[in-house]
Design an enzyme around this catalytic site. Sequence first.
Site, mmCIF file in Angstrom:
data_model
loop_
_atom_site.group_PDB
_atom_site.id
_atom_site.type_symbol
_atom_site.label_atom_id
_atom_site.label_comp_id
_atom_site.label_asym_id
_atom_site.label_seq_id
_atom_site.Cartn_x
_atom_site.Cartn_y
_atom_site.Cartn_z
ATOM 1 N N MET A 25 -4.231 75.886 90.629
ATOM 2 C CA MET A 25 -3.201 74.887 90.343
ATOM 3 C C MET A 25 -1.918 75.260 91.080
ATOM 4 S SD MET A 25 -3.948 74.230 86.366
ATOM 5 C CE MET A 25 -2.317 73.539 86.211
ATOM 6 N N GLU A 96 -9.541 66.010 91.967
ATOM 7 C CA GLU A 96 -9.961 66.678 90.729
ATOM 8 C C GLU A 96 -11.487 66.747 90.644
ATOM 9 O OE1 GLU A 96 -7.818 68.200 88.911
ATOM 10 O OE2 GLU A 96 -5.904 67.149 89.186
ATOM 11 N N ALA A 97 -12.113 67.095 91.756
ATOM 12 C CA ALA A 97 -13.578 67.076 91.864
ATOM 13 C C ALA A 97 -14.248 68.026 90.877
ATOM 14 C CB ALA A 97 -13.998 67.437 93.288
ATOM 15 N N LEU A 173 -8.871 71.594 80.102
ATOM 16 C CA LEU A 173 -7.532 71.373 79.581
ATOM 17 C C LEU A 173 -6.728 70.918 80.787
ATOM 18 C CD1 LEU A 173 -5.897 71.753 76.940
ATOM 19 C CD2 LEU A 173 -5.262 73.990 77.775
#
Length: 197
Positions: A25, A96-97, A173
């Site tokens: 991230m 977001e694979a 999450l």
Amino acid sequence: MVIFSEDHILETRKRGRIEVICGSMFSGKTEELIRRLKRAKFARQRVEIYKPAIDIRYSEEDVVSHDSNSISSTPIESSASILLFSSDIDVVGIDEAQFFDKGLADVCSKLADSGVRVIIAGLDMDYKGVPFGPMPDLCAIADEVTKVHAICVKCGQLAYISHRIVKNDKRVLLGEKDEYEPLCRECYNKALKESTD
Ligand SMILES: [Zn+2]
């Protein structure tokens, strides 16, 4: 060292290939995906963007990066739907694979075989360092893998992992700044040790 070597990408010619942009991230994965897709659009290519229906942090229909540089996308439930939606498309973007099912690698291969350029962005690992969803398979079959890095918030080295700060064992999450911090391997191991001491 050239990080993004793009000499081989001819925007004007239809040639199937799979590009994976992976990393932790805050590493700029989505920004890099958006950059490539916007450039393809500018070259008058037909571009379609998908994201898992689970990712509804900001907006139902936009791939939105953390700096709000957004591009319109279609939320879908299962990777198989991508094939149904992608006729007459030159470039398929997938964000977001990591949240997609394992069938995604097969879908991407089929698209590339039929001449589509597929660009995939996703988290390489979950917060425990376990390879995430279809990402390992996608990296294996990709023509090109770009690993991007965030900066470790403790020491300033390149980050290795998205460390979860809040106590929660759920794997999915959806991340925001308050819940994760990018850490290098050393600082991550230190943080783990401190939390178990
Ligand atoms: Zn560090």
